[in-house]
Design a protein around this motif. Structure first.
Motif, PDB file in Angstrom:
ATOM      1  N   TRP A 144     -18.118  28.048  12.425  1.00 44.29           N
ATOM      2  CA  TRP A 144     -18.842  28.271  11.178  1.00 44.29           C
ATOM      3  C   TRP A 144     -20.253  28.788  11.463  1.00 44.29           C
ATOM      4  N   THR A 145     -20.924  28.192  12.439  1.00 46.54           N
ATOM      5  CA  THR A 145     -22.277  28.615  12.788  1.00 46.54           C
ATOM      6  C   THR A 145     -22.302  30.073  13.226  1.00 46.54           C
ATOM      7  N   ALA A 146     -21.278  30.491  13.936  1.00 39.51           N
ATOM      8  CA  ALA A 146     -21.226  31.891  14.386  1.00 39.51           C
ATOM      9  C   ALA A 146     -21.268  32.855  13.211  1.00 39.51           C
ATOM     10  N   LEU A 147     -20.691  32.456  12.089  1.00 41.70           N
ATOM     11  CA  LEU A 147     -20.672  33.339  10.923  1.00 41.70           C
ATOM     12  C   LEU A 147     -22.054  33.514  10.297  1.00 41.70           C
ATOM     13  N   LEU A 148     -22.998  32.687  10.702  1.00 36.94           N
ATOM     14  CA  LEU A 148     -24.365  32.787  10.177  1.00 36.94           C
ATOM     15  C   LEU A 148     -25.268  33.590  11.108  1.00 36.94           C
ATOM     16  N   MET A 149     -24.747  34.012  12.239  1.00 36.20           N
ATOM     17  CA  MET A 149     -25.516  34.731  13.252  1.00 36.20           C
ATOM     18  C   MET A 149     -25.362  36.243  13.086  1.00 36.20           C
ATOM     19  N   PRO A 150     -26.296  37.007  13.666  1.00 36.29           N
ATOM     20  CA  PRO A 150     -26.096  38.461  13.739  1.00 36.29           C
ATOM     21  C   PRO A 150     -24.802  38.759  14.500  1.00 36.29           C
ATOM     22  N   GLU A 151     -24.168  39.872  14.200  1.00 34.66           N
ATOM     23  CA  GLU A 151     -22.832  40.170  14.712  1.00 34.66           C
ATOM     24  C   GLU A 151     -22.709  40.087  16.230  1.00 34.66           C
ATOM     25  N   HIS A 152     -23.588  40.736  16.951  1.00 41.72           N
ATOM     26  CA  HIS A 152     -23.458  40.742  18.415  1.00 41.72           C
ATOM     27  C   HIS A 152     -23.696  39.354  19.008  1.00 41.72           C
ATOM     28  N   THR A 153     -24.639  38.626  18.455  1.00 44.81           N
ATOM     29  CA  THR A 153     -24.890  37.253  18.904  1.00 44.81           C
ATOM     30  C   THR A 153     -23.671  36.381  18.616  1.00 44.81           C
ATOM     31  N   ALA A 154     -23.102  36.548  17.434  1.00 46.16           N
ATOM     32  CA  ALA A 154     -21.918  35.775  17.045  1.00 46.16           C
ATOM     33  C   ALA A 154     -20.746  36.074  17.969  1.00 46.16           C
ATOM     34  N   ALA A 155     -20.584  37.336  18.322  1.00 48.89           N
ATOM     35  CA  ALA A 155     -19.476  37.711  19.211  1.00 48.89           C
ATOM     36  C   ALA A 155     -19.619  37.031  20.565  1.00 48.89           C
ATOM     37  N   LEU A 156     -20.822  37.054  21.121  1.00 52.82           N
ATOM     38  CA  LEU A 156     -21.056  36.389  22.410  1.00 52.82           C
ATOM     39  C   LEU A 156     -20.890  34.881  22.306  1.00 52.82           C
ATOM     40  N   PHE A 157     -21.399  34.306  21.239  1.00 50.31           N
ATOM     41  CA  PHE A 157     -21.298  32.864  21.031  1.00 50.31           C
ATOM     42  C   PHE A 157     -19.837  32.435  20.913  1.00 50.31           C
ATOM     43  N   LEU A 158     -19.061  33.157  20.098  1.00 54.90           N
ATOM     44  CA  LEU A 158     -17.638  32.821  19.950  1.00 54.90           C
ATOM     45  C   LEU A 158     -16.892  33.010  21.267  1.00 54.90           C
ATOM     46  N   ALA A 159     -17.197  34.081  21.990  1.00 45.44           N
ATOM     47  CA  ALA A 159     -16.539  34.306  23.284  1.00 45.44           C
ATOM     48  C   ALA A 159     -16.829  33.139  24.228  1.00 45.44           C
ATOM     49  N   ALA A 160     -18.067  32.682  24.250  1.00 44.68           N
ATOM     50  CA  ALA A 160     -18.418  31.542  25.101  1.00 44.68           C
ATOM     51  C   ALA A 160     -17.692  30.273  24.647  1.00 44.68           C
ATOM     52  N   CYS A 161     -17.585  30.081  23.348  1.00 44.30           N
ATOM     53  CA  CYS A 161     -16.860  28.917  22.823  1.00 44.30           C
ATOM     54  C   CYS A 161     -15.389  28.969  23.216  1.00 44.30           C
TER      55      CYS A 161
ATOM     56  N   LEU B 216     -17.053  43.843  20.932  1.00 42.09           N
ATOM     57  CA  LEU B 216     -17.910  44.139  19.787  1.00 42.09           C
ATOM     58  C   LEU B 216     -19.325  44.520  20.207  1.00 42.09           C
ATOM     59  N   LEU B 217     -19.699  44.170  21.420  1.00 38.46           N
ATOM     60  CA  LEU B 217     -21.037  44.537  21.891  1.00 38.46           C
ATOM     61  C   LEU B 217     -21.198  46.054  21.982  1.00 38.46           C
ATOM     62  N   ALA B 218     -20.086  46.749  22.114  1.00 32.99           N
ATOM     63  CA  ALA B 218     -20.130  48.220  22.177  1.00 32.99           C
ATOM     64  C   ALA B 218     -19.799  48.854  20.832  1.00 32.99           C
ATOM     65  N   ALA B 219     -19.583  48.032  19.815  1.00 35.41           N
ATOM     66  CA  ALA B 219     -19.269  48.560  18.471  1.00 35.41           C
ATOM     67  C   ALA B 219     -20.541  49.118  17.840  1.00 35.41           C
ATOM     68  N   PRO B 220     -20.370  49.882  16.773  1.00 34.21           N
ATOM     69  CA  PRO B 220     -21.549  50.443  16.089  1.00 34.21           C
ATOM     70  C   PRO B 220     -22.535  49.350  15.686  1.00 34.21           C
ATOM     71  N   ALA B 221     -23.817  49.662  15.786  1.00 36.08           N
ATOM     72  CA  ALA B 221     -24.854  48.686  15.420  1.00 36.08           C
ATOM     73  C   ALA B 221     -24.736  48.316  13.952  1.00 36.08           C
ATOM     74  N   PRO B 222     -24.984  47.051  13.639  1.00 36.83           N
ATOM     75  CA  PRO B 222     -24.932  46.627  12.230  1.00 36.83           C
ATOM     76  C   PRO B 222     -26.003  47.322  11.407  1.00 36.83           C
TER      77      PRO B 222
END
Length: 155
Positions: free
Chosen positions: A92-109, A148-154
């Motif tokens: 849930w917290t990841a959904l409140l983060m900027p996209e690239h940060t959320a992607a890294l956070f979820l990957a780590a989780c 997603l880190l290489a996806a288009p910038a938000p």
């Protein structure tokens, strides 16, 4: 002694597990090559799906404790319940983060959850058939999220 699922249940679990990886793969591809939806929508869909699946992984631990007669493998019963809820809160917290940060956070989780789950398999808490399934599915999730880190910038 642990009762193993029958062969049909194992096949269904594997089939459903691998089918569950399809949204990770499809939305990762669409984030880079938007065809039917925008890249931004694909990114949101991938992150949302990751949060849901991370919560599902937490639910597995909650269920394990609810039916377990031995609470001392890997985590104590209370610790496993806290861990299971932390996975849901992390998603849930990841959904409140900027996209690239959320992607890294979820990957780590997902990587951390994989480590815990493989430990449960190797200590005999969970059946051995889960080892390969969890490894494959978690690696797919991590690779798709990191892509997603290489996806288009938000915007």
């Amino acid at each position: 002694m642990q009762q193993l699922p029958d062969d049909q249940t194992l096949r269904i679990a594997s089939w459903l597990g691998y089918a569950g990886a399809l949204p990770f793969v499809c939305f990762a591809v669409l984030a880079h090559q938007p065809v039917f939806i925008s890249a931004q929508t694909a990114i949101f869909a991938l992150l949302s799906y990751g949060a849901v699946i991370l919560s599902f992984l937490g639910g597995l631990h909650w269920g394990r404790i609810m039916v377990s007669q031995s609470l001392s493998a890997v985590f104590s019963g209370g610790s496993a319940l806290i861990y299971s809820v932390l996975l849901s809160l992390g998603g849930w917290t990841a959904l409140l983060m900027p996209e690239h940060t959320a992607a890294l956070f979820l990957a780590a989780c997902f990587a951390g959850a994989l480590f815990v789950d493989l430990r449960l398999v190797t200590t005999g808490v969970w059946p051995t058939f889960l080892y390969r399934l969890r490894l494959h599915l978690s690696l797919a999730a991590v690779v798709c999220l990191v892509s997603l880190l290489a996806a288009p910038a938000p915007h």
